[in-house]
Design a protein around this motif. Structure first.
Motif, short mmCIF file in Angstrom:
data_model
loop_
_atom_site.label_atom_id
_atom_site.label_comp_id
_atom_site.label_asym_id
_atom_site.label_seq_id
_atom_site.Cartn_x
_atom_site.Cartn_y
_atom_site.Cartn_z
N GLU A 145 0.84 -1.19 0.00
CA GLU A 145 0.00 0.00 0.00
C GLU A 145 0.88 1.25 0.00
N VAL A 146 0.47 2.24 -0.79
CA VAL A 146 1.19 3.50 -0.90
C VAL A 146 0.20 4.64 -0.75
N ASP A 147 0.48 5.56 0.17
CA ASP A 147 -0.36 6.74 0.37
C ASP A 147 0.35 7.96 -0.21
N ILE A 148 -0.26 8.61 -1.18
CA ILE A 148 0.19 9.91 -1.67
C ILE A 148 -0.73 10.94 -1.05
N THR A 149 -0.26 11.60 -0.01
CA THR A 149 -1.10 12.51 0.76
C THR A 149 -0.89 13.97 0.39
N SER A 150 0.20 14.26 -0.30
CA SER A 150 0.48 15.63 -0.72
C SER A 150 1.55 15.55 -1.79
N THR A 151 2.01 16.70 -2.23
CA THR A 151 3.12 16.71 -3.19
C THR A 151 4.46 16.78 -2.49
N SER A 152 4.46 16.53 -1.18
CA SER A 152 5.72 16.47 -0.44
C SER A 152 6.47 15.20 -0.83
N ALA A 153 7.79 15.24 -0.61
CA ALA A 153 8.64 14.13 -1.00
C ALA A 153 8.27 12.87 -0.21
N VAL A 154 8.25 11.74 -0.89
CA VAL A 154 7.94 10.44 -0.29
C VAL A 154 9.02 9.44 -0.70
N GLU A 155 9.44 8.63 0.26
CA GLU A 155 10.42 7.59 -0.05
C GLU A 155 9.84 6.23 0.32
N ILE A 156 9.89 5.29 -0.61
CA ILE A 156 9.30 3.96 -0.41
C ILE A 156 10.34 2.92 -0.76
N SER A 157 10.43 1.86 0.06
CA SER A 157 11.32 0.74 -0.29
C SER A 157 10.50 -0.55 -0.27
N ALA A 158 10.88 -1.48 -1.09
CA ALA A 158 10.17 -2.74 -1.20
C ALA A 158 11.13 -3.84 -1.64
N THR A 159 10.78 -5.09 -1.31
CA THR A 159 11.57 -6.26 -1.69
C THR A 159 10.70 -7.21 -2.49
N LEU A 160 11.22 -7.66 -3.62
CA LEU A 160 10.50 -8.62 -4.45
C LEU A 160 10.98 -10.03 -4.14
N ASP A 161 10.05 -10.96 -3.98
CA ASP A 161 10.38 -12.35 -3.69
C ASP A 161 10.01 -13.24 -4.87
N ARG A 162 10.81 -14.26 -5.07
CA ARG A 162 10.47 -15.26 -6.08
C ARG A 162 9.24 -16.03 -5.61
N ILE A 163 8.25 -16.22 -6.50
CA ILE A 163 7.00 -16.89 -6.12
C ILE A 163 6.76 -18.17 -6.89
N ILE A 164 7.67 -18.54 -7.78
CA ILE A 164 7.46 -19.76 -8.57
C ILE A 164 8.07 -20.96 -7.86
N THR A 165 7.68 -22.14 -8.31
CA THR A 165 8.38 -23.37 -7.99
C THR A 165 8.89 -23.95 -9.30
N GLN A 166 9.81 -24.91 -9.19
CA GLN A 166 10.39 -25.46 -10.42
C GLN A 166 10.58 -26.97 -10.29
N LEU A 167 10.28 -27.66 -11.37
CA LEU A 167 10.59 -29.08 -11.49
C LEU A 167 11.75 -29.25 -12.46
N LYS A 168 12.76 -30.04 -12.05
CA LYS A 168 13.83 -30.44 -12.94
C LYS A 168 13.76 -31.95 -13.10
N VAL A 169 13.67 -32.40 -14.35
CA VAL A 169 13.68 -33.83 -14.66
C VAL A 169 15.06 -34.15 -15.23
N VAL A 170 15.80 -34.99 -14.51
CA VAL A 170 17.18 -35.30 -14.85
C VAL A 170 17.27 -36.76 -15.27
N SER A 171 17.74 -37.01 -16.48
CA SER A 171 17.91 -38.39 -16.94
C SER A 171 19.24 -38.94 -16.44
N THR A 172 19.24 -40.20 -16.09
CA THR A 172 20.49 -40.86 -15.70
C THR A 172 21.05 -41.69 -16.85
N ASP A 173 20.37 -41.70 -17.97
CA ASP A 173 20.86 -42.39 -19.16
C ASP A 173 20.94 -41.40 -20.31
#
Length: 294
Positions: A145-173
């Protein structure tokens, strides 16, 4: 292995010639906003205890696009833009966004993703996004959530997380000469997701077919990326090898395979030889998780 993307968002104000009066329409009072994507930091799978130097979005190959959007509380899209790494007309510096927002409350949605011919990516709302083509790809997400309450300076920080899962199929032959593709069918999960939760919108399962690029006689690794309906989920997986005409040469279903977001699950065993019968094994060990910040 966990990869984190760190975003630093800065709302910078150029001094206006006249302030916004309370009598003015709020929508006419705009705050200039700059969004800067500062880089990626991650650890290599082979060396989970080793920290790599942070890399900029421009040099990180696992994603080729960044979408940033702001939605009002009633779901109206106020702003949305996508930068494509291959198209410098969509940005001045890849990872930097400049925009203006009216005074209001917003949901910020930031997604680092991959878009390709045959596998476009769409963001519809803070609760709906999807890969609408053949494949899904590595995806990092943040909403807040981000609030823009005026034209005063605003600083926001955020972290992005990986949300996928992965399958690896590995052949032994070694890969057989008549094998062209591998089809991986999942009984749950999907290619669409809710950006606010990072969970799959559809849990009906899907099928992903990929080329087998290994040389004849060499072992192969084929992967599928997708989204789970819960943080950890168990499902059945069917593995098929196909010839150039799409005919099934070998098929094996592995029941009760466990997946988890931000983790790789491996299936390994013979896929191409006469011994490839009921011999696919499940590697149930999770990768060591490491959070690296900078």
């Amino acid at each position: 292995m966990k990869r984190l993307i760190y975003y630093a968002l800065f709302a910078a104000l150029a001094l206006p010639t006249a302030g916004c009066s309370v009598k003015e329409i709020r929508e006419n009072c705009l705050a200039p906003v700059s969004v800067h994507i500062s880089g990626f930091s991650f650890s290599q799978e082979e060396f989970p205890a080793t920290k790599t130097d942070p890399v900029s979005p421009a040099t990180y190959d696992a994603v080729n696009a960044i979408t940033l959007a702001f939605y009002t509380t009633d779901g109206t899209e106020q702003y949305k833009a996508t930068q494509l790494k291959s198209d410098n007309t969509t940005y001045t510096t890849f990872g930097n966004f400049s925009l203006s927002l009216p005074i209001d409350r917003y949901t910020l949605v930031a997604i680092a993703h991959t878009t390709k011919d045959g596998s476009p990516f769409t963001l519809t709302s803070p609760t709906e996004a999807a890969y609408t083509g053949d494949h899904a790809y590595e995806t990092f997400v943040c909403t807040q959530e981000v609030d823009i309450t005026s034209t005063s300076a605003v600083e926001i920080s955020a972290t992005l997380d990986r949300i996928i899962t992965q399958l690896k199929v590995v052949s032994t032959d070694g890969k057989a000469a008549n094998v062209s593709k591998m089809r991986m069918s999942f009984s749950a999960g999907g290619k669409s997701f809710n950006p606010s939760t990072g969970l799959a919108l559809s849990n009906s399962g899907f099928t992903n077919t990929v080329n087998v690029s290994a040389d004849i006689g060499a072992t192969s690794i084929c992967s599928s990326v997708f989204f789970l309906a819960t943080d950890e989920q168990t499902m059945n997986v069917t593995i098929e090898t196909l010839d150039a005409d799409g005919n099934t040469l070998y098929s094996k279903t592995v029941n009760n395979v466990t997946f988890q977001r931000n983790r790789i699950t491996r299936l390994s065993g013979p896929l191409y030889t006469s011994s490839a019968t009921n011999s696919l094994l499940l590697n149930t060990d999770w990768l060591t998780q490491q959070n690296v910040s900078f």
